[in-house]
Design a protein around this motif. Structure first.
Motif, PDB file in Angstrom:
ATOM      1  N   VAL A   1       0.848  -1.144  -0.068  1.00 19.23           N
ATOM      2  CA  VAL A   1       0.087  -0.003  -0.270  1.00 19.23           C
ATOM      3  C   VAL A   1       0.820   1.283   0.141  1.00 19.23           C
ATOM      4  O   VAL A   1       2.077   1.260   0.436  1.00 19.23           O
ATOM      5  N   GLU A   2       0.405   2.117  -0.633  1.00 14.28           N
ATOM      6  CA  GLU A   2       0.909   3.697  -0.490  1.00 14.28           C
ATOM      7  C   GLU A   2       0.281   4.298   0.445  1.00 14.28           C
ATOM      8  O   GLU A   2      -0.951   4.626   0.342  1.00 14.28           O
ATOM      9  N   LEU A   3       1.058   4.982   1.364  1.00 19.13           N
ATOM     10  CA  LEU A   3       0.590   5.796   2.490  1.00 19.13           C
ATOM     11  C   LEU A   3       0.113   7.232   1.830  1.00 19.13           C
ATOM     12  O   LEU A   3       1.051   7.695   1.263  1.00 19.13           O
ATOM     13  N   PRO A   4      -0.873   7.825   2.181  1.00 17.20           N
ATOM     14  CA  PRO A   4      -1.332   9.239   1.760  1.00 17.20           C
ATOM     15  C   PRO A   4      -0.318  10.154   2.697  1.00 17.20           C
ATOM     16  O   PRO A   4      -0.704  10.271   3.619  1.00 17.20           O
ATOM     17  N   LEU A   5       0.425  10.694   1.847  1.00 11.13           N
ATOM     18  CA  LEU A   5       1.120  11.799   2.609  1.00 11.13           C
ATOM     19  C   LEU A   5       0.423  12.803   3.276  1.00 11.13           C
ATOM     20  O   LEU A   5       0.582  13.449   4.272  1.00 11.13           O
ATOM     21  N   ASP A   6      -0.587  13.293   2.351  1.00  7.80           N
ATOM     22  CA  ASP A   6      -1.542  14.465   3.036  1.00  7.80           C
ATOM     23  C   ASP A   6      -2.084  13.929   4.420  1.00  7.80           C
ATOM     24  O   ASP A   6      -2.235  14.856   5.277  1.00  7.80           O
ATOM     25  N   ARG A   7      -2.368  12.768   4.574  1.00 11.98           N
ATOM     26  CA  ARG A   7      -3.145  12.467   5.823  1.00 11.98           C
ATOM     27  C   ARG A   7      -1.941  12.281   6.955  1.00 11.98           C
ATOM     28  O   ARG A   7      -2.153  12.713   7.984  1.00 11.98           O
ATOM     29  N   LEU A   8      -0.750  11.838   6.661  1.00 14.67           N
ATOM     30  CA  LEU A   8       0.192  11.676   7.574  1.00 14.67           C
ATOM     31  C   LEU A   8       0.740  13.112   7.991  1.00 14.67           C
ATOM     32  O   LEU A   8       0.944  13.249   9.297  1.00 14.67           O
ATOM     33  N   PHE A   9       0.534  14.071   7.139  1.00 11.63           N
ATOM     34  CA  PHE A   9       1.174  15.384   7.644  1.00 11.63           C
ATOM     35  C   PHE A   9       0.024  16.241   8.213  1.00 11.63           C
ATOM     36  O   PHE A   9       0.278  16.974   9.305  1.00 11.63           O
ATOM     37  N   THR A  10      -1.340  16.030   7.921  1.00 10.24           N
ATOM     38  CA  THR A  10      -2.339  16.625   8.605  1.00 10.24           C
ATOM     39  C   THR A  10      -2.525  16.191   9.855  1.00 10.24           C
ATOM     40  O   THR A  10      -2.992  16.920  10.989  1.00 10.24           O
TER      41      THR A  10
ATOM     42  N   LEU B   1       4.334   7.709  15.030  1.00  9.26           N
ATOM     43  CA  LEU B   1       4.135   6.228  14.772  1.00  9.26           C
ATOM     44  C   LEU B   1       2.583   5.346  14.788  1.00  9.26           C
ATOM     45  O   LEU B   1       2.192   5.095  14.049  1.00  9.26           O
ATOM     46  N   ALA B   2       1.982   6.161  15.773  1.00  5.06           N
ATOM     47  CA  ALA B   2       0.567   6.048  16.013  1.00  5.06           C
ATOM     48  C   ALA B   2      -0.241   6.165  14.577  1.00  5.06           C
ATOM     49  O   ALA B   2      -0.856   5.484  14.030  1.00  5.06           O
ATOM     50  N   GLY B   3      -0.012   7.592  14.011  1.00  2.00           N
ATOM     51  CA  GLY B   3      -0.487   7.979  12.888  1.00  2.00           C
ATOM     52  C   GLY B   3      -0.130   7.114  11.623  1.00  2.00           C
ATOM     53  O   GLY B   3      -0.873   6.728  10.735  1.00  2.00           O
ATOM     54  N   ALA B   4       1.121   6.685  11.683  1.00  4.23           N
ATOM     55  CA  ALA B   4       1.686   5.772  10.440  1.00  4.23           C
ATOM     56  C   ALA B   4       0.867   4.474  10.445  1.00  4.23           C
ATOM     57  O   ALA B   4       0.551   4.143   9.527  1.00  4.23           O
ATOM     58  N   VAL B   5       0.918   4.079  11.627  1.00  2.00           N
ATOM     59  CA  VAL B   5       0.011   2.463  11.961  1.00  2.00           C
ATOM     60  C   VAL B   5      -0.904   2.884  11.607  1.00  2.00           C
ATOM     61  O   VAL B   5      -1.823   1.923  10.650  1.00  2.00           O
ATOM     62  N   SER B   6      -1.961   3.843  11.910  1.00  2.00           N
ATOM     63  CA  SER B   6      -3.249   3.860  11.818  1.00  2.00           C
ATOM     64  C   SER B   6      -3.479   4.010   9.956  1.00  2.00           C
ATOM     65  O   SER B   6      -4.527   3.499   9.485  1.00  2.00           O
ATOM     66  N   ALA B   7      -2.580   5.035   9.517  1.00  2.00           N
ATOM     67  CA  ALA B   7      -2.663   4.946   7.924  1.00  2.00           C
ATOM     68  C   ALA B   7      -2.406   3.763   7.080  1.00  2.00           C
ATOM     69  O   ALA B   7      -3.227   3.475   6.265  1.00  2.00           O
ATOM     70  N   VAL B   8      -1.777   2.822   7.712  1.00  2.00           N
ATOM     71  CA  VAL B   8      -1.426   1.484   6.940  1.00  2.00           C
ATOM     72  C   VAL B   8      -2.527   0.552   7.140  1.00  2.00           C
ATOM     73  O   VAL B   8      -3.065   0.241   6.376  1.00  2.00           O
ATOM     74  N   GLU B   9      -3.200   0.726   8.432  1.00  2.00           N
ATOM     75  CA  GLU B   9      -4.446  -0.073   8.762  1.00  2.00           C
ATOM     76  C   GLU B   9      -5.559   0.497   7.730  1.00  2.00           C
ATOM     77  O   GLU B   9      -6.072  -0.265   7.144  1.00  2.00           O
ATOM     78  N   GLN B  10      -5.747   1.640   7.615  1.00  2.00           N
ATOM     79  CA  GLN B  10      -6.824   2.274   6.830  1.00  2.00           C
ATOM     80  C   GLN B  10      -6.485   2.012   5.274  1.00  2.00           C
ATOM     81  O   GLN B  10      -7.180   1.576   4.646  1.00  2.00           O
TER      82      GLN B  10
END
Length: 107
Positions: A50-59, A64-73
């Motif tokens: 999967v490709e993580l959405p950079l906009d979500r990571l930065f907003t 670490l928690a945000g990256a894990v959540s982004a991977v799961e989503q």
């Protein structure tokens, strides 16, 4: 610790050079650079497809928690209907006790 969190933390450590101090550790404040970010994202793509959405990571803050959540989503969003239907059928065949045991394993 979940498998996804373990993998993301390992990738973080490999690319930044230090383990995240906790779930709310910020990637760039922990020593991450733009090159480390590219390597981290490539590692996530290799590990999970999967490709993580950079906009979500930065907003939401690149933690670490945000990256894990982004991977799961991203994994949820990339799952196809046949796979979800199969999983649903599998869950329907389990007893409440079996489901509780599976949930306990994932904690």
């Amino acid at each position: 610790m979940s498998e996804i969190r373990e993998v993301v933390a390992r990738l973080w450590t490999e690319t930044v050079g230090v383990a995240p101090a906790g779930p709310e550790a910020e990637f760039f404040e922990s020593g991450g650079t733009s090159l480390a970010l590219v390597q981290f994202l490539a590692g996530v793509q290799d590990a999970y497809g999967v490709e993580l959405p950079l906009d979500r990571l930065f907003t939401e803050g690149f933690t670490l928690a945000g990256a894990v959540s982004a991977v799961e989503q991203s994994l949820i969003e990339s799952a196809d209907l046949a796979e979800l239907t199969s999983l649903e059928a599998e869950l329907d065949g389990l007893s409440d006790e079996e489901i509780r045991a599976l949930l306990a394993e994932g904690s």
